[in-house]
Scaffold this active site. Sequence first.
Site, short mmCIF file in Angstrom:
data_model
loop_
_atom_site.label_atom_id
_atom_site.label_comp_id
_atom_site.label_asym_id
_atom_site.label_seq_id
_atom_site.Cartn_x
_atom_site.Cartn_y
_atom_site.Cartn_z
N LYS A 71 15.56 -12.07 -23.32
CA LYS A 71 15.33 -13.51 -24.20
C LYS A 71 16.15 -13.53 -25.53
O LYS A 71 16.77 -14.43 -25.78
CB LYS A 71 13.90 -13.73 -24.38
CG LYS A 71 13.41 -14.59 -25.29
CD LYS A 71 11.80 -14.45 -25.85
CE LYS A 71 11.44 -13.97 -26.72
NZ LYS A 71 11.71 -14.25 -28.20
N ILE A 379 8.60 -4.80 -40.92
CA ILE A 379 9.72 -6.19 -41.17
C ILE A 379 8.83 -7.22 -41.39
O ILE A 379 9.18 -8.16 -42.04
CB ILE A 379 10.23 -6.07 -39.70
CG1 ILE A 379 10.93 -4.99 -39.32
CG2 ILE A 379 11.34 -7.51 -39.42
CD1 ILE A 379 11.97 -4.57 -39.71
N ARG A 449 6.45 -17.14 -22.78
CA ARG A 449 7.55 -17.25 -23.56
C ARG A 449 8.67 -16.19 -23.45
O ARG A 449 9.72 -16.35 -23.69
CB ARG A 449 7.32 -17.21 -25.16
CG ARG A 449 6.41 -18.80 -25.51
CD ARG A 449 6.09 -18.85 -26.95
NE ARG A 449 7.26 -18.23 -27.64
CZ ARG A 449 7.31 -17.38 -28.62
NH1 ARG A 449 6.13 -17.01 -29.04
NH2 ARG A 449 8.43 -16.98 -29.21
C1 EPZ Z 1 14.40 -11.65 -34.61
O1 EPZ Z 1 13.65 -12.81 -35.46
C2 EPZ Z 1 13.73 -11.92 -33.37
N1 EPZ Z 1 13.63 -13.05 -32.88
C3 EPZ Z 1 12.19 -11.41 -33.18
O2 EPZ Z 1 11.84 -11.31 -32.07
C4 EPZ Z 1 12.18 -9.91 -33.72
O3 EPZ Z 1 10.79 -9.58 -34.27
C5 EPZ Z 1 13.03 -9.86 -35.15
O4 EPZ Z 1 14.48 -10.44 -35.17
C6 EPZ Z 1 13.05 -8.58 -35.89
O5 EPZ Z 1 14.03 -7.64 -34.92
C7 EPZ Z 1 14.66 -13.60 -32.11
O6 EPZ Z 1 15.77 -12.89 -31.82
C8 EPZ Z 1 14.85 -14.93 -31.64
P1 EPZ Z 1 14.94 -11.37 -39.10
P2 EPZ Z 1 14.36 -12.90 -36.92
O7 EPZ Z 1 15.52 -12.53 -39.86
O8 EPZ Z 1 15.76 -13.03 -36.81
C9 EPZ Z 1 13.27 -11.74 -43.66
C10 EPZ Z 1 10.17 -11.63 -30.44
O9 EPZ Z 1 8.80 -11.25 -30.19
N2 EPZ Z 1 14.16 -12.79 -43.58
O10 EPZ Z 1 15.59 -10.13 -38.70
O11 EPZ Z 1 13.84 -14.43 -37.32
C11 EPZ Z 1 11.97 -12.11 -42.51
O12 EPZ Z 1 10.95 -12.98 -43.16
C12 EPZ Z 1 10.54 -12.07 -31.78
O13 EPZ Z 1 10.82 -11.70 -29.57
C13 EPZ Z 1 14.13 -13.63 -44.73
O14 EPZ Z 1 13.39 -13.36 -45.95
O15 EPZ Z 1 13.93 -11.82 -37.90
C14 EPZ Z 1 11.65 -10.83 -42.04
O16 EPZ Z 1 10.81 -10.06 -42.98
C15 EPZ Z 1 9.51 -12.11 -32.73
N3 EPZ Z 1 14.96 -14.81 -44.85
C16 EPZ Z 1 12.97 -10.19 -42.27
O17 EPZ Z 1 13.95 -10.84 -43.00
C17 EPZ Z 1 15.76 -15.08 -44.03
O18 EPZ Z 1 16.58 -16.18 -44.02
C18 EPZ Z 1 13.58 -9.93 -40.89
O19 EPZ Z 1 13.55 -11.04 -40.30
C19 EPZ Z 1 15.70 -14.62 -42.73
C20 EPZ Z 1 14.78 -13.28 -42.41
#
Ligand code: EPZ
Length: 468
Positions: A71, A379, A449
């Site tokens: 996904k 995370i 999902r």
């Molecule tokens: C991706 O989310 C995945 N989603 C998530 O999968 C996954 O848990 C996550 O990466 C971590 O591996 C998709 O690929 C669609 P991040 P993402 O940006 O990219 C902070 C699932 O169950 N952050 O790596 O949104 C954030 O809050 C899902 O399939 C900022 O502060 O995660 C977090 O603490 C859920 N500002 C950390 O970074 C930003 O602009 C990492 O988030 C972006 C992120």
Amino acid sequence: MQAEQENIWASAESHSHAPNTSNQEQASTQENVVGLGKEEVKKALKPSGLDKLRIEGGAVLKGEIPISGAKNAALKIMCATLLTDQPVTLTNMPVTLNDIKTLAQLLKHIGVSVLARHDKTAVLHARTIETPVAPYDLVRKMRGSILVLGPLLARHGFAEVSLPGGCAIGARPVDFHIKGLEAMGAKILIEDGYIKATTEGGLKGATYTFPKVSHTGTENLMMAATLAKGTTILKNAAREPEVTNLADCLRQMGANITGDGTDTITIEGVESLHGATHAVMPDRIETATWMIGAALTNGSLRLKNANLDHLTALVAPLEKTGVQIEADGNDILVSRSGEKLIGTDIMTDPYPGFPTDIQAQFLTMLTLCEGAGMVTETIFENRFMHVPELCRMGADITIQGNSAIVRGVEKLKGAEVMATDLRASASLVLAALVAEGTTTINRIYHLDRGYEDIVGKLGNVGAKIERV
Ligand code: EPZ
């Protein structure tokens, strides 16, 4: 034959116009169709908002489970098709997942013709960008919709994408996506809950260092940079296999990208991208979920079309717990080596660290281990919502800050529980498989999902599971 010609995404509501299917796409629907049958597809596409899963515990999982396309790779690759006016063909697509259908709906709204076949092939054709807008209703359903921002801006010079807002697992801001695009010369305004972005004369290559590793942030900026003028360097970039799978697709489309899979990705902008055919990687999180399922139920599974190389961070603690894991070509064989599983500690971290998306499932396994194990989540700030539900099933878990201390118990007991997010839901399914008696899991739309045909796949390996 009728079924073979069906476009599985045809029901994706069109906001602006009917899909504009090219001759090439129409021809491709008539190819030999394998994979999901008509009934399976119908079942998988059935609206499931109120559905529950009823699972009778105690089955030993034995047999083969085919692993679906990932996904979290497919979503980004679908967005990448916005970067070219030519059709892109994607294989091994998890076409029946709700997140994938939601994104297909959004792309259709933007002007992309979308076609998905029963053989898990999809053809997306963004001949023109008609409405460069991602409305709140669709972004709210699926946060991954933010990934249209970079491609739309790069190709069209203008985009309006609803701010996704927080979600169950944490606040999840998108400031890195915005700052990175600004570094590339975009003018961005946040107004009425929307990110309104424009470029004058196109995006320009820039160096951007992520303050914290961001998976989708890296992907959004990498896609945007493919059509920027000059060189973009992304530092402290995400190294997830999904990023590399997306980079592979972009390269097939004519992009010039190096360094993906490391923390520094370099993108030399090109004039335009073209059509391509690309295979979506196997879903490493689904694979991990069923690996833990085999261990928990003392079963033995062959996971078909998977990739163990993407799961090294899971293999070590699983082996420590007492699980045997072996790669056999594209399959993974998993079974338990001892009578009892043994508690161990894990801490989530960006790839190649232990994935946050497997934390809940691993924690469920620890509830039945000998001794104790500690799970630390680094995370997301609110990713222990499965814990109270597992405790209702008899687990012994104490949360301290961002850690959960799990003390093994003799058995879990079936109960009525509530799924709260995608991976938390998967952890409850695993718990239900080993619990004594019957477990009813409510709100399983979360599972739909991200897990294709969960009832069929688990039923085929011995689980007593039904959708009610
Ligand atoms: C991706 O989310 C995945 N989603 C998530 O999968 C996954 O848990 C996550 O990466 C971590 O591996 C998709 O690929 C669609 P991040 P993402 O940006 O990219 C902070 C699932 O169950 N952050 O790596 O949104 C954030 O809050 C899902 O399939 C900022 O502060 O995660 C977090 O603490 C859920 N500002 C950390 O970074 C930003 O602009 C990492 O988030 C972006 C992120």
